[in-house]
Design an enzyme around this catalytic site. Structure first.
Site, PDB file in Angstrom:
ATOM      1  N   LYS A 135      75.334  77.720  76.054  1.00  0.00           N
ATOM      2  CA  LYS A 135      75.579  76.366  76.539  1.00  0.00           C
ATOM      3  C   LYS A 135      76.604  75.727  75.613  1.00  0.00           C
ATOM      4  CE  LYS A 135      72.974  72.358  78.096  1.00  0.00           C
ATOM      5  NZ  LYS A 135      71.644  71.774  78.295  1.00  0.00           N
ATOM      6  N   SER A 146      73.328  62.209  77.347  1.00  0.00           N
ATOM      7  CA  SER A 146      74.323  62.539  76.318  1.00  0.00           C
ATOM      8  C   SER A 146      75.692  62.743  76.972  1.00  0.00           C
ATOM      9  CB  SER A 146      73.916  63.815  75.575  1.00  0.00           C
ATOM     10  OG  SER A 146      72.659  63.667  74.987  1.00  0.00           O
ATOM     11  N   HIS A 200      66.618  59.245  74.249  1.00  0.00           N
ATOM     12  CA  HIS A 200      65.781  60.193  73.494  1.00  0.00           C
ATOM     13  C   HIS A 200      64.897  59.426  72.499  1.00  0.00           C
ATOM     14  CE1 HIS A 200      69.388  63.062  74.143  1.00  0.00           C
ATOM     15  NE2 HIS A 200      68.385  63.653  74.772  1.00  0.00           N
ATOM     16  N   ARG A 229      63.793  61.221  83.789  1.00  0.00           N
ATOM     17  CA  ARG A 229      64.600  60.112  84.290  1.00  0.00           C
ATOM     18  C   ARG A 229      64.415  60.062  85.805  1.00  0.00           C
ATOM     19  NH1 ARG A 229      69.476  62.197  80.746  1.00  0.00           N
ATOM     20  NH2 ARG A 229      68.272  64.018  81.300  1.00  0.00           N
TER      21      ARG A 229
HETATM   22  P1  ADP Z   1      68.266  69.423  77.713  1.00  0.00           P
HETATM   23  O1  ADP Z   1      69.651  69.999  77.619  1.00  0.00           O
HETATM   24  O2  ADP Z   1      67.182  70.350  77.284  1.00  0.00           O
HETATM   25  O3  ADP Z   1      67.945  68.697  79.005  1.00  0.00           O
HETATM   26  P2  ADP Z   1      68.637  66.855  76.495  1.00  0.00           P
HETATM   27  O4  ADP Z   1      68.998  66.597  75.075  1.00  0.00           O
HETATM   28  O5  ADP Z   1      69.627  66.481  77.523  1.00  0.00           O
HETATM   29  O6  ADP Z   1      68.242  68.356  76.550  1.00  0.00           O
HETATM   30  O7  ADP Z   1      67.269  66.132  76.831  1.00  0.00           O
HETATM   31  C1  ADP Z   1      66.066  66.459  76.179  1.00  0.00           C
HETATM   32  C2  ADP Z   1      64.924  65.798  76.901  1.00  0.00           C
HETATM   33  O8  ADP Z   1      65.067  64.373  76.818  1.00  0.00           O
HETATM   34  C3  ADP Z   1      64.835  66.108  78.384  1.00  0.00           C
HETATM   35  O9  ADP Z   1      63.465  66.182  78.750  1.00  0.00           O
HETATM   36  C4  ADP Z   1      65.489  64.928  79.048  1.00  0.00           C
HETATM   37  O10 ADP Z   1      65.009  64.717  80.362  1.00  0.00           O
HETATM   38  C5  ADP Z   1      65.040  63.807  78.109  1.00  0.00           C
HETATM   39  N1  ADP Z   1      65.943  62.652  78.158  1.00  0.00           N
HETATM   40  C6  ADP Z   1      67.267  62.631  77.891  1.00  0.00           C
HETATM   41  N2  ADP Z   1      67.773  61.390  78.090  1.00  0.00           N
HETATM   42  C7  ADP Z   1      66.733  60.611  78.484  1.00  0.00           C
HETATM   43  C8  ADP Z   1      66.586  59.229  78.882  1.00  0.00           C
HETATM   44  N3  ADP Z   1      67.634  58.416  78.938  1.00  0.00           N
HETATM   45  N4  ADP Z   1      65.353  58.789  79.219  1.00  0.00           N
HETATM   46  C9  ADP Z   1      64.301  59.635  79.207  1.00  0.00           C
HETATM   47  N5  ADP Z   1      64.370  60.936  78.870  1.00  0.00           N
HETATM   48  C10 ADP Z   1      65.557  61.423  78.509  1.00  0.00           C
END
Ligand code: ADP
Length: 173
Positions: free
Chosen positions: A43, A132, A19, A94
């Protein structure tokens, strides 16, 4: 019209270096960047919304990223974007697996509010596997997550997981 402000929404349960990498790069394009953490009662998350906000703020401070506002929202993201007067929605991509969902969300958001542009940042190779969920899993088995999250996040994770373990053992599980 030049777009100078954006919102980066997500669960951030908790924030990882994946992130943070997106935040760092999005900040170069959008001088005003907000991180919007979703408070979604449907969620289940490890951390509460208040904890996720605090952890995110501490992580940004730890890595020296300042001037980024961390907010929470419930309901439609486009309503939150309207309220905060931003013009773009930032998301990270990703692997292929992110694409279908992100495509669907972007098109839905465009139908709901065509004034917002969705902007996608491709993950850095190093973080392409990082989520995460993986971090929580590794940490729950006692693995070292220092390569995946800042120290303050690691500490919060270890404390939370220890708390959960104590709760489970006192419930006799
Ligand atoms: P959500 O539950 O809305 O997917 P996340 O916190 O998992 O929320 O992710 C928020 C955003 O950050 C999403 O667009 C996700 O694809 C992106 N993201 C999460 N981890 C990575 C990573 N390692 N590299 C690039 N983008 C990421």
């Amino acid at each position: 019209m030049t777009i100078t402000s954006a919102i980066y929404p997500g669960s951030f349960d908790p924030i990882t270096y994946g992130h943070i990498d997106i935040v760092r790069r999005a900040k170069k394009l959008f001088p005003r960047l907000l991180i919007a953490i979703v408070a979604n009662p449907n969620k289940s998350t490890l951390f509460t919304i208040e904890e996720r906000m605090k952890i995110t703020e501490a992580a940004l401070a730890e890595v020296g990223l300042d001037g980024i506002q961390v907010i929470s929202y419930a309901g439609l993201l486009v309503n939150c974007a309207k309220e905060h007067g931003v013009s773009a929605i930032v998301r990270g991509l990703r692997a292929n697996s992110d694409f279908d969902y992100e495509f669907q969300m972007a098109l839905t958001n465009r139908d709901l509010a065509p004034q917002f542009e969705s902007v996608f940042f491709m993950t850095a190779g190093t973080y392409s596997f990082l989520s995460s969920s993986i971090v929580k899993e590794v940490c729950s088995y006692g693995g070292d997550v220092s390569a995946f999250v800042p120290e303050s996040v690691k500490k919060a994770l270890e404390e939370k997981l220890a708390e959960k373990r104590a709760e489970r053992s006192s419930a006799g599980e």
